[in-house]
Design a protein around this motif. Structure first.
Motif, short mmCIF file in Angstrom:
data_model
loop_
_atom_site.label_atom_id
_atom_site.label_comp_id
_atom_site.label_asym_id
_atom_site.label_seq_id
_atom_site.Cartn_x
_atom_site.Cartn_y
_atom_site.Cartn_z
N GLU A 4 0.82 -1.21 0.00
CA GLU A 4 0.00 0.00 0.00
C GLU A 4 0.86 1.26 0.00
OE1 GLU A 4 -3.05 -0.14 -0.64
OE2 GLU A 4 -3.31 -2.30 -0.35
N VAL A 5 1.93 1.27 0.78
CA VAL A 5 2.81 2.43 0.80
C VAL A 5 3.52 2.59 -0.54
CG1 VAL A 5 4.91 3.37 1.87
CG2 VAL A 5 3.10 2.43 3.30
N ALA A 6 3.79 1.48 -1.22
CA ALA A 6 4.42 1.53 -2.54
C ALA A 6 3.55 2.30 -3.53
CB ALA A 6 4.70 0.13 -3.06
N HIS A 7 2.24 2.21 -3.39
CA HIS A 7 1.34 3.00 -4.25
C HIS A 7 1.64 4.49 -4.09
CE1 HIS A 7 -1.22 -0.04 -5.95
NE2 HIS A 7 -1.63 -0.50 -4.78
N VAL A 8 1.91 4.91 -2.86
CA VAL A 8 2.21 6.31 -2.60
C VAL A 8 3.59 6.67 -3.16
CG1 VAL A 8 2.58 8.06 -0.82
CG2 VAL A 8 0.74 6.37 -0.55
N ILE A 9 4.56 5.81 -2.92
CA ILE A 9 5.93 6.06 -3.40
C ILE A 9 5.94 6.24 -4.92
CG2 ILE A 9 8.22 5.02 -3.70
CD1 ILE A 9 7.80 3.64 -0.98
N GLU A 10 5.18 5.40 -5.61
CA GLU A 10 5.19 5.42 -7.08
C GLU A 10 4.15 6.38 -7.67
OE1 GLU A 10 7.50 4.09 -8.79
OE2 GLU A 10 8.41 3.03 -7.11
N GLU A 11 3.49 7.15 -6.84
CA GLU A 11 2.53 8.18 -7.28
C GLU A 11 1.38 7.60 -8.09
OE1 GLU A 11 4.70 12.31 -7.93
OE2 GLU A 11 5.54 10.80 -9.29
N HIS A 12 0.89 6.46 -7.68
CA HIS A 12 -0.16 5.80 -8.45
C HIS A 12 -1.47 6.57 -8.44
CE1 HIS A 12 2.08 1.69 -8.18
NE2 HIS A 12 2.56 2.49 -9.12
N ALA A 13 -1.78 7.23 -7.33
CA ALA A 13 -3.00 8.05 -7.29
C ALA A 13 -2.90 9.18 -8.31
CB ALA A 13 -3.22 8.61 -5.89
N ASN A 14 -1.73 9.80 -8.37
CA ASN A 14 -1.48 10.87 -9.33
C ASN A 14 -1.64 10.34 -10.75
OD1 ASN A 14 -0.38 12.98 -10.91
ND2 ASN A 14 1.05 13.55 -9.30
N GLU A 15 -1.05 9.18 -11.01
CA GLU A 15 -1.14 8.59 -12.34
C GLU A 15 -2.57 8.25 -12.72
OE1 GLU A 15 1.99 5.94 -14.03
OE2 GLU A 15 2.42 5.63 -11.91
N ARG A 16 -3.31 7.70 -11.76
CA ARG A 16 -4.68 7.28 -12.05
C ARG A 16 -5.53 8.47 -12.47
NH1 ARG A 16 -7.12 2.53 -13.41
NH2 ARG A 16 -9.32 2.56 -12.84
N ILE A 17 -5.43 9.55 -11.71
CA ILE A 17 -6.19 10.76 -12.04
C ILE A 17 -5.72 11.33 -13.37
CG2 ILE A 17 -6.68 13.13 -11.33
CD1 ILE A 17 -6.36 12.18 -8.41
N SER A 18 -4.41 11.37 -13.57
CA SER A 18 -3.85 11.92 -14.81
C SER A 18 -4.27 11.09 -16.02
CB SER A 18 -2.32 11.97 -14.72
OG SER A 18 -1.90 12.78 -13.64
N ALA A 19 -4.24 9.76 -15.87
CA ALA A 19 -4.62 8.88 -16.98
C ALA A 19 -6.08 9.06 -17.36
CB ALA A 19 -4.35 7.42 -16.61
N GLU A 20 -6.93 9.22 -16.36
CA GLU A 20 -8.35 9.42 -16.64
C GLU A 20 -8.59 10.76 -17.33
OE1 GLU A 20 -10.34 8.82 -12.94
OE2 GLU A 20 -10.17 6.64 -13.04
N GLN A 21 -7.78 11.75 -16.98
CA GLN A 21 -7.91 13.05 -17.64
C GLN A 21 -7.47 12.96 -19.10
OE1 GLN A 21 -5.91 16.04 -15.35
NE2 GLN A 21 -7.47 16.07 -13.75
N VAL A 22 -6.38 12.21 -19.35
CA VAL A 22 -5.92 12.02 -20.73
C VAL A 22 -6.97 11.26 -21.53
CG1 VAL A 22 -4.21 10.86 -22.18
CG2 VAL A 22 -3.47 12.17 -20.18
N ALA A 23 -7.56 10.22 -20.92
CA ALA A 23 -8.62 9.46 -21.60
C ALA A 23 -9.79 10.38 -21.92
CB ALA A 23 -9.07 8.29 -20.73
#
Length: 268
Positions: free
Chosen positions: A127-146
Motif C-alpha cells: 500500500e505504501v508503494a502505491h504512494v511512493i510510485e505516485e499511483h493516485a497521481n497517475e490514475r487521475i492523470s490517466a483518466e484526464q488524458v482518456a
C-alpha cells in the motif's frame, strides 16, 4: 477546425504521457500537483475516520503501528517527508490502504488473513508503494488524458445523428475502461507488489511472507475473482508467481537489513 482541435488535444495527451518513469522503469503519467494530492488524501482520510468505526484495542493498534514504523522509515522523503498517521478501522473488511500525505488505514478483518508481522508488512509495503510510485497521481492523470481523447472523438462525431453518436461514444468509453484504464490499474498493482516486497525486506521483514500472504488472500476470496482482463488487479496466481520470482532481488535486500522487527500480533 475540427481536425486542428483533435490534433491539438492528442498532441497534448501524448506530451503529458511522456513525462517520466517509475522506479521500476515503467513510463508514467503524473502531472497533478503533489501538494493538492496530499491535501486530497488528508481530507479523504478525515472523512473516513468520521464514517468508519475506529478500533480502540490497544494491543491491535500497537501491533499495526509497530509494523508501520518499520516500513515507513524507509519511504523516500520525496514521497512523504514527515510522520505517518496510522489508523486501525474496526471492520471485517479484508482491506488496507495508504494515501498521499502520509496516511495509512488498516481494517481489522485483514489481520485475520495476514498471519504475523511479516505478512502484515507485505500488505503495508504494497500500500505504501502505491504512494511512493505516485499511483493516485497517475490514475487521475490517466483518466484526464482518456477524457481528452473522448472529447476529441466527440468533436469528430459532431455531425452524426444523436443515437449513433451516443452509441459510438458509449462503445469508446467501454474501450477506454477495459483497454486503457484497467490494465493501467493492473500495472500499478504489479509494481506495488514488487516495490512493496523490496520495501518490507529493507525494513527487516521476510520477503517470502508476501507470497504466503497472497496465497491466504486467494483462499479468503474463495476463487471469486473476475477474469484478469476485466479487473484492475492481477489474478492471485499472477501476483504470487511474480512475487516468487522477485525473491531473487528482495532476499539479498533482507539479508542486508539493519533491523529485526519484533511486533507482537495480538490475534493468535
Amino acid at each position: 477546425m475540427k481536425s486542428k482541435l483533435i490534433a491539438s488535444t492528442l498532441v497534448m495527451a501524448m506530451t503529458i504521457a511522456g513525462c517520466s518513469t517509475s522506479s521500476t522503469g515503467r513510463a508514467k503519467i503524473a502531472f497533478m500537483d503533489s501538494n493538492k494530492l496530499n491535501a486530497m488524501g488528508a481530507q479523504s482520510f478525515e472523512e473516513m475516520k468520521k464514517k468508519e468505526k475506529i478500533s480502540k484495542d490497544e494491543k491491535t493498534n500497537a501491533y499495526v503501528q509497530c509494523v508501520a514504523n518499520y516500513i515507513t522509515v524507509h519511504v523516500p522523503k520525496s514521497a512523504h517527508d514527515g510522520e505517518w498517521e496510522v489508523v486501525v478501522f474496526d471492520s471485517e473488511q479484508i482491506n488496507a490502504f495508504a494515501l498521499p500525505g502520509g496516511k495509512i488505514g488498516v481494517y481489522t478483518g485483514i489481520l485475520k488473513v495476514a498471519e504475523g508481522q511479516d505478512q502484515l508488512a507485505a500488505i503495508m509495503g504494497h500500500e505504501v508503494a502505491h504512494v511512493i510510485e505516485e499511483h493516485a497521481n497517475e490514475r487521475i492523470s490517466a483518466e484526464q488524458v482518456a477524457g481528452i481523447g473522448l472529447m476529441a472523438t466527440g468533436v469528430l462525431l459532431g455531425d452524426m445523428d444523436n443515437d449513433t453518436k451516443a452509441m459510438t461514444m458509449g462503445a469508446l468509453g467501454i474501450g477506454a475502461q477495459y483497454l486503457a484504464l484497467m490494465p493501467y490499474g493492473r500495472s500499478h498493482e504489479t509494481e506495488a507488489d514488487i516495490v512493496g516486497q523490496e520495501l518490507m525486506a529493507k525494513a527487516g521483514f521476510k520477503p517470502e511472507a508476501s507470497v504466503k500472504l497472497w496465497q491466504n488472500m486467494a483462499k479468503a476470496s474463495g476463487g471469486n475473482q473476475p477474469p484478469e482482463f476485466m479487473s484492475t488487479h492481477p489474478s492471485n496466481e499472477s501476483r504470487i508467481n511474480q512475487l516468487r520470482e522477485n525473491l531473487d532481488k528482495s532476499e539479498p535486500i533482507f539479508n542486508k537489513a539493519k533491523t529485526t522487527p519484533d511486533c507482537v500480533n495480538p490475534i493468535k
